[in-house]
Scaffold this active site. Structure first.
Site: not given
Ligand code: KE4
Length: 426
Positions: A144, A239, A267
């Site tokens: 993701y 990523d 994060k």
């Molecule tokens: P954000 O746009 O949510 O800050 O990051 C997206 C993203 C990009 N790449 C990786 C590997 C990620 O895990 C994420 C976002 N992670 C999720 C949980 N696995 C965020 C939680 C959510 O979507 O509420």
């Protein structure tokens, strides 16, 4: 656990926020439960609106490696806030955080700060396409990369490797350049490169996957992607939104000895504040506006308050160097969980690296999305709810990562393992 206050707050939230949450996974739908609403957090603990206390292994999906409300981070944030919170004009703090990231990651010579991991990925992919003049992007099933349209893809029908939109609202045209391959499958990667050779702008990968649950790269997988990208003139994007500063002070590129061309971060580098970053070789990064032609922008990008939290977090990680102790502590926790479940004859497997892990209720080892989805999600759901009742907060989905912070103590692990023993009797 979702007693009167939690339920009332959820009902109220749903009247003004779609699904009552600002990000879908928080609605606990994947575990068939109602969400708790958090009143406060400190160290490894959360307290919900009903006053229930939990040991937190989700840590806001990864950022809170130093624990919640870490004194030093809050101190720095308050200090900066007193001088204003947003100017839309450069501050030296942004240069400081960018410098720390550059110094920590060999493959990163320049950094563009943004507001989320999604924006970091958007920037990296647009930059790769802009620099190569190519359109196609390879991603892997189960990884993701945020909710940008062309990353919201699911396997197309039959042998087609092109992704179909995985969400309404994403036009088919927006995903027609996204090639979807199985994670850890080098053969399909080679075939894609043979077939689309000089049309591939980039390969984007979670070098350690966290979004199908934790799945580790097979030996040679990352190096092989590196080799094919180099040979083909494609940009390799790691990523590391989850793994950045999670497993080492810097990126997993150091651990696996593979250098990405562009790295996406988020994060942890924001210490619990909204942030993302795209970094890489200057020859690529200098194509970003205003120096180059590839447009990218953001009102609150590099916001001094968020950046202050990130600087304080990275400073602490650099000085405390917690990674070995985090690894040992997490290993101990996972061993305890493993033994407790073995005693109950519950089919499970645990994937772990450093202080991130996933307990899969799955009889097989999990090496990709196809094996991950064979997990018993109903059992995970009931396990989640029982553990919540026991005061342990796990990610509300089988396909997410658990995290340990520097503030978790042996007593927390002992309580967690005891809870696993108890709930797995039920
Ligand atoms: P954000 O746009 O949510 O800050 O990051 C997206 C993203 C990009 N790449 C990786 C590997 C990620 O895990 C994420 C976002 N992670 C999720 C949980 N696995 C965020 C939680 C959510 O979507 O509420």
């Amino acid at each position: 656990m979702t007693g009167s206050a939690n339920s009332r707050l959820f009902r109220q939230a749903k009247t003004v926020i779609p699904g009552g949450v600002n990000s879908p996974v928080r609605a606990f739908k994947a575990v068939g439960a109602k969400p708790i609403f958090i009143q406060k957090a400190k160290g490894p603990y959360l307290w919900d609106a009903d006053g229930n206390k939990y040991i937190d292994y989700c840590l806001s999906w990864g950022p809170m490696i130093l624990g919640h409300a870490r004194r030093q981070v809050l101190h720095e944030v308050k200090k900066v806030m007193a001088n204003g919170t947003s100017f839309g004009i450069p501050t030296k703090l942004e240069t400081s955080l960018a410098t720390m990231i550059v110094q920590a990651i060999d493959s990163v010579e320049k950094v563009r700060l943004v507001n989320s991991g999604t924006e970091a990925v958007m920037t990296a992919i647009r930059l790769a396409r802009g620099c190569t003049g190519r359109d196609k992007v390879i991603k892997f099933v189960g990884c993701y990369h945020g909710h940008v349209d062309h990353m919201l893809v699911q396997a197309g029908s039959g042998a087609t490797t092109f992704g179909m939109p995985s969400s309404p609202g994403v036009p088919r045209d927006f995903t027609k350049h996204t090639i979807l391959l199985p994670y850890n499958d080098l053969q399909s990667l080679e075939k894609a490169f043979d077939k689309y050779a000089n049309k591939i702008a980039a390969v984007i990968v979670e070098p350690v996957a966290g979004n199908m649950g934790v799945v580790l790269p097979k030996k040679g997988f990352l190096k092989a992607i590196r080799k094919m990208c180099t040979r083909n003139g494609s940009v390799l994007i790691f990523d590391e939104v989850i793994t950045g500063f999670r497993l080492t002070y810097g990126c997993v590129q150091k651990l696996f000895r593979v250098k990405a061309d562009l790295t996406c971060l988020g994060k942890i580098i924001g210490g619990g504040f909204p942030i993302g970053a795209c970094g890489g070789k200057a020859e690529l990064m200098d194509n970003l506006a205003p120096q180059g032609q590839v447009y990218q922008a953001g009102t609150l990008s590099g916001n001094p308050v968020c950046v202050a939290a990130g600087i304080s977090t990275l400073k602490l990680l650099k000085s405390v160097k917690p990674y070995r102790s985090l690894e040992l502590a997490t290993q101990r926790l996972c061993d305890g969980i493993d033994q407790a479940l073995q005693k109950r004859n519950l089919k499970h497997t645990i994937n772990r690296i450093g202080s991130m892990f996933t307990l899969f209720f799955n009889a097989e080892i999990v090496t990709d999305y196809a094996s991950a989805v064979k997990s018993d999600t109903a059992r995970y759901a009931s396990f989640f709810t029982a553990m919540l009742k026991a005061g342990i907060y796990l990610p509300p989905s089988q396909f997410e990562a658990c995290f340990v912070s520097t503030e978790h103590r042996l007593k927390d692990f002992n309580k967690t393992i005891a809870a696993v023993r108890k709930v797995s009797q039920q």
